[in-house]
Design a protein around this motif. Sequence first.
Motif, short mmCIF file in Angstrom:
data_model
loop_
_atom_site.label_atom_id
_atom_site.label_comp_id
_atom_site.label_asym_id
_atom_site.label_seq_id
_atom_site.Cartn_x
_atom_site.Cartn_y
_atom_site.Cartn_z
N TRP A 163 0.88 -1.18 0.00
CA TRP A 163 0.00 0.00 0.00
C TRP A 163 0.91 1.23 0.00
O TRP A 163 1.51 1.57 1.02
CB TRP A 163 -0.90 -0.03 1.23
N ASP A 164 1.03 1.87 -1.16
CA ASP A 164 2.13 2.81 -1.40
C ASP A 164 1.62 4.20 -1.76
O ASP A 164 1.27 4.47 -2.90
CB ASP A 164 3.00 2.25 -2.53
N THR A 165 1.62 5.10 -0.78
CA THR A 165 1.18 6.47 -1.05
C THR A 165 2.18 7.24 -1.90
O THR A 165 1.89 8.36 -2.33
CB THR A 165 0.93 7.24 0.25
N GLY A 166 3.34 6.66 -2.15
CA GLY A 166 4.32 7.31 -3.03
C GLY A 166 4.13 6.95 -4.49
O GLY A 166 4.83 7.48 -5.35
N ALA A 167 3.17 6.06 -4.79
CA ALA A 167 2.93 5.63 -6.16
C ALA A 167 1.73 6.36 -6.73
O ALA A 167 0.64 6.35 -6.14
CB ALA A 167 2.71 4.12 -6.21
N SER A 168 1.90 6.97 -7.89
CA SER A 168 0.81 7.72 -8.52
C SER A 168 -0.27 6.79 -9.05
O SER A 168 -1.46 7.09 -8.95
CB SER A 168 1.37 8.58 -9.66
N ILE A 169 0.15 5.68 -9.63
CA ILE A 169 -0.81 4.70 -10.16
C ILE A 169 -0.47 3.32 -9.61
O ILE A 169 0.59 3.12 -9.02
CB ILE A 169 -0.81 4.67 -11.70
N THR A 170 -1.36 2.38 -9.82
CA THR A 170 -1.13 1.01 -9.36
C THR A 170 -0.25 0.27 -10.36
O THR A 170 -0.38 0.43 -11.58
CB THR A 170 -2.47 0.30 -9.17
N ILE A 171 0.66 -0.53 -9.82
CA ILE A 171 1.62 -1.28 -10.63
C ILE A 171 1.42 -2.77 -10.40
O ILE A 171 1.18 -3.20 -9.28
CB ILE A 171 3.06 -0.88 -10.25
N VAL A 172 1.53 -3.54 -11.48
CA VAL A 172 1.43 -5.00 -11.39
C VAL A 172 2.75 -5.62 -11.83
O VAL A 172 3.38 -5.16 -12.78
CB VAL A 172 0.26 -5.54 -12.24
N ASP A 173 3.16 -6.65 -11.11
CA ASP A 173 4.36 -7.38 -11.49
C ASP A 173 4.08 -8.19 -12.76
O ASP A 173 3.04 -8.86 -12.87
CB ASP A 173 4.80 -8.30 -10.35
N GLU A 174 5.00 -8.17 -13.72
CA GLU A 174 4.81 -8.90 -14.97
C GLU A 174 4.61 -10.39 -14.74
O GLU A 174 3.85 -11.05 -15.47
CB GLU A 174 6.01 -8.66 -15.89
N THR A 175 5.27 -10.95 -13.73
CA THR A 175 5.11 -12.37 -13.45
C THR A 175 3.68 -12.70 -13.05
O THR A 175 3.09 -13.68 -13.52
CB THR A 175 6.08 -12.81 -12.33
N PHE A 176 3.08 -11.87 -12.20
CA PHE A 176 1.70 -12.07 -11.79
C PHE A 176 0.76 -11.94 -12.98
O PHE A 176 -0.20 -12.72 -13.12
CB PHE A 176 1.32 -11.06 -10.70
N LEU A 177 1.04 -10.99 -13.85
CA LEU A 177 0.23 -10.80 -15.04
C LEU A 177 0.26 -12.05 -15.93
O LEU A 177 -0.77 -12.51 -16.42
CB LEU A 177 0.71 -9.57 -15.82
N LYS A 178 1.45 -12.61 -16.12
CA LYS A 178 1.59 -13.80 -16.96
C LYS A 178 0.93 -15.01 -16.33
O LYS A 178 0.41 -15.88 -17.04
CB LYS A 178 3.08 -14.07 -17.21
N GLU A 179 0.92 -15.08 -15.01
CA GLU A 179 0.30 -16.20 -14.32
C GLU A 179 -1.23 -16.11 -14.33
O GLU A 179 -1.92 -17.13 -14.24
CB GLU A 179 0.80 -16.27 -12.88
N HIS A 180 -1.76 -14.87 -14.44
CA HIS A 180 -3.21 -14.66 -14.38
C HIS A 180 -3.66 -13.72 -15.50
O HIS A 180 -4.23 -12.65 -15.24
CB HIS A 180 -3.61 -14.09 -13.02
N PRO A 181 -3.44 -14.09 -16.76
CA PRO A 181 -3.75 -13.19 -17.89
C PRO A 181 -5.22 -12.85 -18.00
O PRO A 181 -5.58 -11.81 -18.57
CB PRO A 181 -3.26 -13.98 -19.11
#
Length: 269
Positions: A163-181
Amino acid sequence: MNEFTLIIKPDEEEEDGAEVFVDGTIDGRPYSFLLDTGAARSSVKYDAYTAGFSGTDKHNSSGVFAQSSEDIITVPSLNVGPISKTNVILVRAEEGHPRNISLIGMDLLKDLRCHFQFDSNRVLVEDASEFDAEYPVQDLFLDKGAHPYVDVEFGAVTAQAVWDTGASITIVDETFLKEHPDLFQLAGYSTGIDATGTSVQTPMYRLAESRIGGRVFPPVRVAAVDLSYVNATIERPMNLILGYSTYSQANWIFDFPRKKWAISKWLGA
């Protein structure tokens, strides 16, 4: 003062993105700080005043895209909202750093009970130890750098998210994306900048509806980034980094000392 007043600076590229800043002083001099629960250490930008402090050591850190090494200095005093300290150890940005900013990190936030109220752009620092029974209370995992983790549920799939208040947008790890396309739809490209100031063009996706803290969050546009290097250096690998585009849809309580959290109010449509 028992609160931080939030200054919201919209992202120039992403409509739903923004950065969250707070005003304060270092030795009586005004500074603007990024409020950053995704940063283990607080830091100060390089300028004519901070350049006068001799570095006592080096701080090595990893951003999403690159590494950095910066000086550690001690400043006479720091005042930001409810935080008032003397002889404060800070990381100083390198001279010429492309992202030369100051920030308040978890080293100064981890002892506080923070009620993030994005409907009024403030963070209340509270003394109460109990949560209201009307909303589900979750156990909070803080890693060695005190980064706060929350579970994000997609049906039977649960993602580990910082939970990152320093991040402007949400980021997804590429590995997670590939595992759950099946959870993602391609949605163009955007330019992202990490904590080291490194800029990279990243593919964007529409992330499916999720459940966090008992609330249903609608689909959100996210950036896909290879987090394998960062994940190799931390004790709990992260699948997501929840940025402003996601967390600003609710008010949140994070009791960092007691390691509890809850969503106190839903703000989304």
